[in-house]
Design an enzyme around this catalytic site. Structure first.
Site, PDB file in Angstrom:
ATOM      1  N   LEU A  79     -91.848  58.148  25.703  1.00 34.70           N
ATOM      2  CA  LEU A  79     -93.239  57.009  26.042  1.00 34.70           C
ATOM      3  C   LEU A  79     -93.899  57.012  24.665  1.00 34.70           C
ATOM      4  CD1 LEU A  79     -93.793  57.670  29.621  1.00 34.70           C
ATOM      5  CD2 LEU A  79     -92.324  56.160  28.601  1.00 34.70           C
ATOM      6  N   MET A 117     -99.327  62.930  18.463  1.00 32.47           N
ATOM      7  CA  MET A 117     -97.818  63.275  18.819  1.00 32.47           C
ATOM      8  C   MET A 117     -97.169  63.502  17.525  1.00 32.47           C
ATOM      9  SD  MET A 117     -98.180  63.937  21.981  1.00 32.47           S
ATOM     10  CE  MET A 117     -96.411  64.674  21.995  1.00 32.47           C
ATOM     11  N   GLU A 118     -97.298  62.594  16.632  1.00 35.11           N
ATOM     12  CA  GLU A 118     -96.746  62.532  15.307  1.00 35.11           C
ATOM     13  C   GLU A 118     -97.128  64.010  14.492  1.00 35.11           C
ATOM     14  OE1 GLU A 118     -96.173  58.737  16.948  1.00 35.11           O
ATOM     15  OE2 GLU A 118     -97.968  60.056  16.802  1.00 35.11           O
ATOM     16  N   ASP A 132     -85.142  78.340  11.658  1.00 32.24           N
ATOM     17  CA  ASP A 132     -83.592  77.957  11.302  1.00 32.24           C
ATOM     18  C   ASP A 132     -83.109  78.695   9.904  1.00 32.24           C
ATOM     19  OD1 ASP A 132     -80.988  76.802  11.698  1.00 32.24           O
ATOM     20  OD2 ASP A 132     -81.197  75.392  10.384  1.00 32.24           O
TER      21      ASP A 132
END
Length: 166
Positions: A79, A117-118, A132
């Site tokens: 959203l 959110m970014e 990672d």
């Protein structure tokens, strides 16, 4: 609705998921800053700090990944509005006393909706990339403390997290 109740903006009147309509919101300069931490063994932190990891400059790769993550936020979070970011900055701080890397992301634009959110996605993707690249030497690393530190713009003005470490 009582004054104390919070209205969730991503739900319509039927309680269904809904992308917020920002059509009539003013275009303003908006900024968000988020942080997060990757905790690891001291030896792993030393490899990162001295650029001695066999995979190369771990922080440089994590920086690029974080920037890319911010740009892809709307593809990951259903959203979120696709935004035209004008600036994404990722900074790292080696915290030897905590055996951690602190990640800070700043996202900026002129638009009709915020960029929290970014910024959070940028920190998350940078942290995941660090994990990672180092998991073979330190599988017990921990990612934590991801939060918004600061946001400004729009009608809500400026917001600061309590005891922001900036």
């Amino acid at each position: 609705m009582a004054q104390d109740e919070v209205k969730l903006t991503h739900l319509n009147h039927k309680g269904e998921a809904n992308m917020v309509d920002v059509t009539d919101k003013a275009v303003t300069s908006r900024t968000a800053i988020a942080e997060g931490f990757v905790r690891m063994n001291a030896e792993t932190l030393q490899l990162i700090a001295q650029k001695g990891h066999k995979k190369g400059d771990v922080l440089a790769v994590a920086r690029i990944a974080g920037i890319q993550g911010a740009k892809k936020c709307a593809d990951l979070i259903p959203l979120c509005h696709p935004l035209t970011l004008s600036k994404v900055q990722i900074d790292f701080e080696i915290l030897a006393e905590l055996s951690s890397v602190r990640i800070e992301a700043m996202c900026k634009l002129s638009g009709q909706t915020g960029v929290e959110m970014e910024a959070l996605t940028a920190v998350s993707v940078a942290a995941l990339t660090l994990f990672d690249m180092c998991k073979a030497v330190d599988p017990g690393m921990q990612i934590d403390g991801i939060r918004v530190l600061h946001k400004q713009g729009g009608k809500s003005g400026v917001w600061e997290a309590e005891s922001a470490s900036r």
